[in-house]
Design an enzyme around this catalytic site. Structure first.
Site, short mmCIF file in Angstrom:
data_model
loop_
_atom_site.label_atom_id
_atom_site.label_comp_id
_atom_site.label_asym_id
_atom_site.label_seq_id
_atom_site.Cartn_x
_atom_site.Cartn_y
_atom_site.Cartn_z
N GLY A 42 0.84 -1.19 0.00
CA GLY A 42 0.00 0.00 0.00
C GLY A 42 0.87 1.23 0.00
O GLY A 42 1.75 1.36 0.85
N ASN A 117 -5.86 -5.34 7.38
CA ASN A 117 -5.57 -5.60 5.98
C ASN A 117 -6.63 -6.57 5.48
O ASN A 117 -6.84 -7.61 6.08
CB ASN A 117 -4.16 -6.25 5.88
CG ASN A 117 -3.92 -6.93 4.53
OD1 ASN A 117 -3.34 -8.01 4.48
ND2 ASN A 117 -4.37 -6.33 3.46
N GLY A 118 -7.28 -6.21 4.38
CA GLY A 118 -8.29 -7.11 3.84
C GLY A 118 -9.59 -6.38 3.63
O GLY A 118 -9.64 -5.15 3.70
N CYS A 252 -4.72 -16.97 0.42
CA CYS A 252 -4.78 -16.34 -0.92
C CYS A 252 -3.59 -16.79 -1.76
O CYS A 252 -2.44 -16.45 -1.47
CB CYS A 252 -4.75 -14.82 -0.76
SG CYS A 252 -4.44 -13.93 -2.29
N TYR A 258 2.01 -12.93 -6.88
CA TYR A 258 2.27 -11.53 -7.17
C TYR A 258 2.42 -10.60 -5.97
O TYR A 258 3.34 -9.80 -5.91
CB TYR A 258 1.16 -10.98 -8.09
CG TYR A 258 1.23 -9.50 -8.31
CD1 TYR A 258 2.30 -8.94 -8.99
CD2 TYR A 258 0.25 -8.65 -7.81
CE1 TYR A 258 2.40 -7.57 -9.17
CE2 TYR A 258 0.34 -7.28 -7.99
CZ TYR A 258 1.41 -6.74 -8.67
OH TYR A 258 1.50 -5.40 -8.85
N ASP A 362 3.32 -12.05 -14.38
CA ASP A 362 2.56 -12.74 -13.33
C ASP A 362 1.07 -12.83 -13.63
O ASP A 362 0.40 -13.74 -13.13
CB ASP A 362 2.77 -12.05 -11.98
CG ASP A 362 2.47 -10.57 -12.07
OD1 ASP A 362 1.29 -10.21 -12.14
OD2 ASP A 362 3.43 -9.79 -12.11
N CYS A 398 -11.64 -9.85 -7.14
CA CYS A 398 -11.40 -10.25 -5.75
C CYS A 398 -12.25 -9.38 -4.84
O CYS A 398 -12.29 -8.16 -5.02
CB CYS A 398 -9.93 -10.06 -5.41
SG CYS A 398 -9.57 -10.35 -3.66
N CYS A 454 -7.51 -19.92 -1.33
CA CYS A 454 -8.48 -19.16 -2.10
C CYS A 454 -7.86 -18.94 -3.47
O CYS A 454 -6.72 -18.47 -3.58
CB CYS A 454 -8.76 -17.80 -1.44
SG CYS A 454 -9.89 -16.80 -2.48
S1 SF4 Z 1 -9.89 -13.83 -4.96
FE1 SF4 Z 1 -7.76 -14.04 -5.69
S2 SF4 Z 1 -6.67 -12.25 -4.94
FE2 SF4 Z 1 -8.59 -12.39 -3.80
S3 SF4 Z 1 -8.07 -13.52 -1.95
FE3 SF4 Z 1 -8.77 -15.04 -3.42
S4 SF4 Z 1 -6.92 -15.70 -4.52
FE4 SF4 Z 1 -6.41 -13.84 -3.40
#
Ligand code: SF4
Length: 475
Positions: A42, A117-118, A252, A258, A362, A398, A454
């Site tokens: 960030g 964060n998130g 994630c 990336y 990426d 996302c 994820c």
């Molecule tokens: S949707 Fe993609 S960028 Fe978002 S948390 Fe899941 S894997 Fe990560």
């Protein structure tokens, strides 16, 4: 997050990095250094709140950590042995100082500072309900939802109230919170966003989004904060609560591809090694006759190294990145986007002229950046340009803390791979397969990794309910 289009380079952006310090002299300096190491998460604003045993101190500002915390006299005002800090990447609502974290609030039980964060996927729903109950919001951040939930909780202690608040929010988040008596770290039940625990040299503790923040201050990695775990750090040591019971992690996977810094270790995997291994898998899956392997810097570098090593084709820095491009003045107009790419990347013509080039990057988001890079490489004299991508096609936005454009803006959502190749102007295009990606992360294949990560931006399989998909707010 409404998937607005803040991106200026055609890449998705991470949103926010957090640090927490307990029991260390110069806590503010340690926090600032940690935030500096997390700058990639960030760049729009930064803030630190400290506590000196009697009162809280804070400083926040717009810009890079080095700019916000450059004044030694101001740093001297951030007294105390405990601190939390935050780097912000804003998605909506503009970059307003009132949105800069950590947020601080005075409660009947005392003061509390919070940063996260998130993204919360039910922030808008909760916010509407809280406003109806008379809560007055000062910012548009999801973090303030946490603050109000804590304020109205009927539980007696701050810990009970935090747990009460955590049980009402849904989403992907890593929270750090500071009270006069302890530092708290909390990861969402699925542990989508990272949070790690370290020990600073003189016996203090550190929480951070990534291990690179520990490295910069010489802190020792202790362990990951577990998905769904709340750690409470005070002068007696560490306690752990499990407010959500037993949970199954869904980290994630894009952090490896990336977002994270390559020198970080996330969930016990080296990000650098993971990226290199993805390159190895890519070379095995989609090798092509070529003269040079060229990364799109910076994040494409380790995968290009892996690709070159596996294919036996020389690695060349055929594209040079200018690291000193400011972001604040680059407004996301089409004209400036065009200019932005040339400002950020330039072709190293001697490494490209007369060569068949494999470009390794990426991801492809909108495709505009890729197209310009390909055109630039051809203009420098490459005879063929093949693109290899170290992620599967990004087909979905996302909602868990990464700023991506809405689906209609994602090239892979509306184009086949062959159409994408044509759109970005390459001779061939290939993405890592899911099997290859998960092999690179140490699994046998995709099935072996099923339910452990994820990967919703590639699959559309969102592991956390998207309660208020519309009108979501800023993290
Ligand atoms: S949707 Fe993609 S960028 Fe978002 S948390 Fe899941 S894997 Fe990560």
């Amino acid at each position: 997050m409404t998937s607005t289009t803040r991106e200026t380079s055609g890449r998705p952006y991470e949103e926010c990095g957090v640090v927490g310090i307990w029991g260390a002299p110069d806590a503010a300096a340690l926090a600032a250094l940690g935030l500096h190491a997390l700058q990639h998460r960030g760049q729009e604003a930064a803030g630190i709140v400290t506590h000196d045993g009697e009162r809280f101190w804070q400083h926040k500002g717009l810009g890079l950590v080095g700019d916000v915390f450059s004044d030694a006299r101001m740093m001297g005002t951030l007294k105390g042995k405990s601190a939390i800090g935050h780097n912000r990447y804003a998605t909506t609502g503009g970059t307003l100082l009132r949105n800069v974290q950590p947020l601080y609030a005075d409660f009947e039980f005392g003061g509390l500072a919070v940063a996260h964060n998130g993204n919360l996927t039910n922030a808008a729903t909760l916010r509407r309900a809280l406003v109806k109950r008379g809560c007055l919001f000062q910012s548009t951040t999801d973090t303030e939802v946490f603050v109000h939930l804590i304020a109205i909780s009927l539980y007696a202690t701050v810990l009970e109230r935090l747990v009460d608040a955590a049980k009402q929010v849904k989403g992907a988040y890593s929270v750090v919170a500071l009270t006069p008596d302890f530092l708290i770290g909390l990861r969402d039940p699925l542990g989508v966003r990272p949070l790690i625990l370290g020990r600073v040299a003189d016996g203090g503790w550190m929480l951070a989004s990534e291990t690179c923040a520990l490295d910069i201050v010489g802190a020792e990695f202790v362990r990951n904060v577990e998905p769904g775990e709340m750690v409470i750090i005070d002068d007696e040591g560490i306690r752990s609560l499990r407010p959500f019971g037993k949970t199954s992690p869904r980290f994630c996977v894009f952090e490896y591809i990336y977002f994270a810094r390559p020198d970080s270790i996330l969930e016990d995997h080296s990000v650098y090694e993971a990226r290199k291994q993805i390159g190895v898998e890519l070379a095995r899956e989609s090798g092509v006759e070529a003269d040079v392997i060229v990364p799109v810097p910076d994040s494409g570098v380790p995968s290009a190294m892996g690709y070159a090593a596996e294919s036996g084709i020389p690695f060349e820095m055929g594209i040079i990145r200018n690291h000193y491009v400011g972001r604040t003045f680059i407004e996301p107009t089409d004209q400036i986007r065009n200019l932005g790419v040339r400002m950020k990347h330039s072709a190293n013509a001697p490494a490209l002229r007369g060569k068949r080039v494999v470009l390794v990057d990426d991801s492809i988001v909108r495709g505009t950046t890729s197209r310009k890079i390909v055109d630039m490489v051809r203009a420098a004299g490459a005879t063929e340009v093949h693109m290899r991508i170290s992620s599967p096609p990004t087909r979905h936005p996302c909602f868990y803390g990464i700023d991506t454009p809405e689906e209609s803006q994602l090239l892979a959502a509306t184009h086949s791979v062959a159409q994408m190749a044509e759109a970005i102007g390459v001779d061939s295009l290939a993405f890592i397969s899911f099997d290859g990606l998960y092999r690179a992360l140490g699994h046998d294949d995709r099935a072996d990794a099923e339910g452990r990560y994820c990967d919703a931006c590639f699959t559309g399989d969102y592991p956390i309910e998207l309660v208020d998909k519309e009108g979501h707010l800023v993290s």
